[in-house]
Motif scaffolding. Structure first.
Motif, short mmCIF file in Angstrom:
data_model
loop_
_atom_site.label_atom_id
_atom_site.label_comp_id
_atom_site.label_asym_id
_atom_site.label_seq_id
_atom_site.Cartn_x
_atom_site.Cartn_y
_atom_site.Cartn_z
N MET A 1 0.85 -1.31 0.00
CA MET A 1 -0.08 0.12 -0.08
C MET A 1 1.02 1.16 -0.02
O MET A 1 1.02 1.79 -1.11
CB MET A 1 -0.91 0.10 1.14
CG MET A 1 -0.14 -0.21 2.53
SD MET A 1 -1.45 0.18 3.67
CE MET A 1 -0.44 1.34 4.58
N ASP A 140 2.81 4.89 -11.79
CA ASP A 140 3.69 4.37 -10.34
C ASP A 140 4.62 3.13 -10.69
O ASP A 140 4.98 2.32 -9.82
CB ASP A 140 2.78 4.08 -9.47
CG ASP A 140 1.74 3.38 -9.84
OD1 ASP A 140 1.78 2.74 -10.82
OD2 ASP A 140 0.68 3.40 -9.05
N LEU A 142 3.97 0.09 -11.64
CA LEU A 142 3.32 -1.17 -11.38
C LEU A 142 2.70 -1.81 -12.57
O LEU A 142 1.97 -1.33 -13.38
CB LEU A 142 2.13 -0.93 -10.17
CG LEU A 142 2.58 -0.33 -9.05
CD1 LEU A 142 1.31 0.02 -8.20
CD2 LEU A 142 3.42 -1.23 -8.24
N LEU A 144 -0.20 -3.88 -14.16
CA LEU A 144 -1.81 -4.00 -13.68
C LEU A 144 -2.40 -4.80 -14.66
O LEU A 144 -1.62 -5.18 -15.83
CB LEU A 144 -2.22 -2.65 -13.91
CG LEU A 144 -1.65 -1.41 -13.11
CD1 LEU A 144 -2.49 -0.15 -13.49
CD2 LEU A 144 -1.89 -1.80 -11.68
N GLU A 158 -5.90 -1.72 -10.25
CA GLU A 158 -5.87 -0.33 -9.89
C GLU A 158 -4.88 0.62 -10.54
O GLU A 158 -3.76 0.50 -10.29
CB GLU A 158 -6.17 0.13 -8.56
CG GLU A 158 -6.59 1.43 -8.02
CD GLU A 158 -6.28 1.83 -6.59
OE1 GLU A 158 -5.78 1.12 -5.81
OE2 GLU A 158 -7.24 2.78 -6.24
N LEU A 291 2.21 -4.81 -4.50
CA LEU A 291 1.47 -4.01 -3.43
C LEU A 291 0.21 -4.65 -3.04
O LEU A 291 -0.62 -4.96 -4.22
CB LEU A 291 1.26 -2.55 -3.73
CG LEU A 291 2.65 -1.88 -4.08
CD1 LEU A 291 2.27 -0.32 -4.55
CD2 LEU A 291 3.80 -1.97 -3.05
N LEU A 293 -3.59 -4.69 -2.53
CA LEU A 293 -4.88 -4.02 -3.09
C LEU A 293 -6.10 -4.56 -2.44
O LEU A 293 -6.29 -5.74 -2.15
CB LEU A 293 -4.68 -4.27 -4.82
CG LEU A 293 -5.74 -3.27 -5.37
CD1 LEU A 293 -5.35 -1.86 -5.41
CD2 LEU A 293 -5.79 -3.92 -6.80
N GLU A 294 -7.04 -3.48 -2.61
CA GLU A 294 -8.29 -3.82 -1.84
C GLU A 294 -9.38 -4.58 -2.81
O GLU A 294 -10.53 -3.89 -2.99
CB GLU A 294 -8.77 -2.43 -1.43
CG GLU A 294 -9.19 -1.41 -2.41
CD GLU A 294 -7.97 -0.53 -2.85
OE1 GLU A 294 -6.86 -0.76 -2.70
OE2 GLU A 294 -8.40 0.71 -3.09
N HIS A 313 -5.94 -1.76 6.46
CA HIS A 313 -6.05 -0.68 5.43
C HIS A 313 -6.84 -1.29 4.29
O HIS A 313 -7.76 -0.73 3.68
CB HIS A 313 -4.42 -0.12 5.07
CG HIS A 313 -4.67 0.92 3.99
ND1 HIS A 313 -4.47 2.13 4.14
CD2 HIS A 313 -4.76 0.74 2.66
CE1 HIS A 313 -4.35 3.07 3.15
NE2 HIS A 313 -4.70 2.21 2.03
N GLU A 314 -6.67 -2.44 3.90
CA GLU A 314 -7.07 -2.93 2.71
C GLU A 314 -8.61 -3.32 3.17
O GLU A 314 -9.63 -3.36 2.47
CB GLU A 314 -6.56 -4.35 2.16
CG GLU A 314 -5.05 -4.14 1.68
CD GLU A 314 -4.79 -2.75 0.91
OE1 GLU A 314 -5.58 -2.34 0.36
OE2 GLU A 314 -3.55 -2.33 1.06
N1 TRP Z 1 -4.93 1.08 -3.32
C1 TRP Z 1 -3.86 0.60 -3.00
C2 TRP Z 1 -3.74 0.71 -1.39
O1 TRP Z 1 -3.31 1.90 -0.91
C3 TRP Z 1 -2.62 1.12 -3.64
C4 TRP Z 1 -2.55 0.94 -5.15
C5 TRP Z 1 -2.87 1.70 -6.13
C6 TRP Z 1 -2.18 -0.46 -5.64
N2 TRP Z 1 -2.59 1.04 -7.37
C7 TRP Z 1 -2.26 -0.27 -7.32
C8 TRP Z 1 -1.65 -1.62 -5.28
C9 TRP Z 1 -2.04 -1.34 -7.97
C10 TRP Z 1 -1.47 -2.74 -6.06
C11 TRP Z 1 -1.66 -2.32 -7.40
O2 TRP Z 1 -4.11 -0.20 -0.67
#
Ligand code: TRP
Ligand code: ZN
Length: 461
Positions: A1, A140, A142, A144, A158, A291, A293-294, A313-314
């Protein structure tokens, strides 16, 4: 996160390049009009339900799928524009009749047999097969979307990875319910967002179905395919069924991070009101680098030791992000600020001193380029402002109104907007209703910025 990995140069996602030539009869799509991702989505569509059949084999970077979208026309439509990258399209139907289509860039453009009048309900069926697009979020860095590794595949989208594996209106403002029909080779497990309704073995494959009845944003949908141990602790969370999926051999310490889920559900429901879904749990991938993710009803975690604060948090995002979804990406603080503030609510419930946490947030915020809470660029979405300025804004509000009213504001905001998209103005409406002008004044400078207000130290708690 919160590992803020920002930095690559960013850009808006490519609209169809102006030089792209469309086949005759098609027009360039306009996009939904999101302030950060203007090219995504189509403002003429309200997708109410996605029925997705996905067939995959662990380790093979390919998905065969069929998507049936139930759509309401929000205006007269002579062309339907979906986001879709990757797998090759085998055929498209509108209300069961073959329709002309063009798969151009990241868009699937479809010509219905005739104009669909505003208010009409119709279905679009897309059959496809192939490799999901490799989509690296430039903001960022990442990866996806649908991600395939040696042992299986998982989905982490996300903000805009969902359209790597199914055609969709890929903006959070347009939430939808989902039915998922997954099939994988025998010996593997498929799990996903929603309630499992069916599982059956046939001809060497396992067919599993999931129903996500409450609407969620497309990026919150997840699917995990691999070899998992499914752990279902006895029902200990006020009627919420907990089911976790851990890769075989995951160390016990990593699993233990999630032991407190029932207690966390109880604490958060005490502030926000009832948890929005019938089930919750986590799916841990084999990848230690991703990371958390929710993802809806089934948060996704890396295979490494995470803190209970991250687990919390998630979980908090299930209310803020998944159930109350963003009306526009520029206001992602409505997700991240609330999920971050929930970490303090949990710490406090555990009898911890929250002063160091507040000081840490403030210091991180002070180190980042200051801005008001409404983002203007993609690379700002997951920055320190969304997380810490957002959380401190809520703290300033809480100190002004006191715990009883703060709880009432949070639970009213949730009850009023659950299953819907939200804007900052919706929150402020509730703040004003319960807290009056003084409450709006307390939160105001945190919203508008860029100066960082002093950390509130006095108040009623
Ligand atoms: N929403 C995630 C968090 O804060 C952070 C996040 C944004 C994320 N984009 C992502 C995590 C893509 C994994 C993949 O909990
Ligand atoms: Zn978050």
């Amino acid at each position: 996160m919160k590992r803020l990995l920002l930095t690559l140069a960013l850009a808006c996602p490519p609209a169809l390049a102006q030089t792209t030539t469309l086949p005759p009869g098609f027009t360039a799509p306009a996009g939904y009009g999101d302030r950060i991702y203007p090219a995504l989505g189509d403002a003429g569509l309200d997708v109410t339900h996605y029925d997705l059949s996905l067939s995959a084999t662990p380790g093979v970077d390919s998905v065969a799928g069929r998507a049936v979208l139930s759509i309401l026309a929000r205006r007269d439509l002579s062309q339907i524009n979906l986001d879709f990258a990757g797998p090759g399209v085998l055929g498209v139907k509108v209300d069961g009749r073959a329709a002309r289509h063009a798969h151009v860039g990241d868009k699937l453009l479809i010509l219905p047999p005739g104009v669909l009048a505003a208010g009409t309900a119709f279905t679009v069926t897309v059959a496809y097969s192939g490799t999901p697009a490799l989509h690296i979020d430039p903001a960022d860095d990442l990866r996806l979307g649908w991600i395939t590794q040696a042992g299986g595949s998982y989905v982490l989208s996300e903000p805009d990875g969902a359209h790597t594996f199914f055609p969709c209106n890929d903006v959070p403002a347009d939430g939808a319910s989902y039915s998922l029909h997954l099939d994988v080779p025998a010996g593997f497990t498929a799990i996903a967002s929603g309630v499992q309704t069916h599982s059956q073995m046939r001809a060497g494959r396992v067919y599993t179905e999931f129903e996500q009845a409450a609407p969620i944003p497309s990026y919150a949908l997840t699917v995990h395919i691999g070899r998992f141990e499914r752990v279902t602790p006895p029902d200990a969370a006020g009627g919420i069924q907990i089911r976790n999926a851990f890769p075989l051999g995951l160390p016990a310490e990593v699993r233990a991070t999630f032991d407190q889920t029932p207690a966390m559900l109880g604490v958060l429901a005490g502030w926000f009101g009832p948890y929005p879904y019938p089930v919750y749990g986590v799916a841990v991938t084999e990848d230690p680098q991703i990371l958390a993710l929710e993802t809806a009803t089934l948060s996704t975690f890396p295979a490494r030791q995470e803190t209970p604060a991250t687990a919390l948090h998630e979980l908090a995002h299930q209310w803020f992000g998944d159930s109350l979804r963003l009306g526009d990406w520029s206001e992602v603080w409505l997700n991240e600020g609330f999920a971050t503030y929930a970490e303090l609510l949990w710490a406090q419930s555990q009898g911890q001193d929250t002063a160091p946490l507040l000081a840490r947030w403030y210091a991180r915020l002070a180190r980042a380029p200051a801005r008001g809470l409404v983002a203007t660029q993609a690379r700002q979405l997951f920055d320190a402002n969304s997380y810490y300025r957002g959380a401190l804004a809520l703290h300033a509000l809480r100190l002004k109104v006191g715990d009883a009213l703060f709880r009432q504001i949070l639970s009213t905001y949730v009850a009023r907007f659950s299953g819907q998209s939200v804007r900052t103005a919706d929150l402020l409406g509730v703040v004003g209703q319960f807290g009056g002008p003084a409450a709006l004044e307390a939160i105001g400078p945190w919203l508008t910025g860029p100066e960082i207000p002093a950390l509130p130290t006095t108040g009623t708690f």
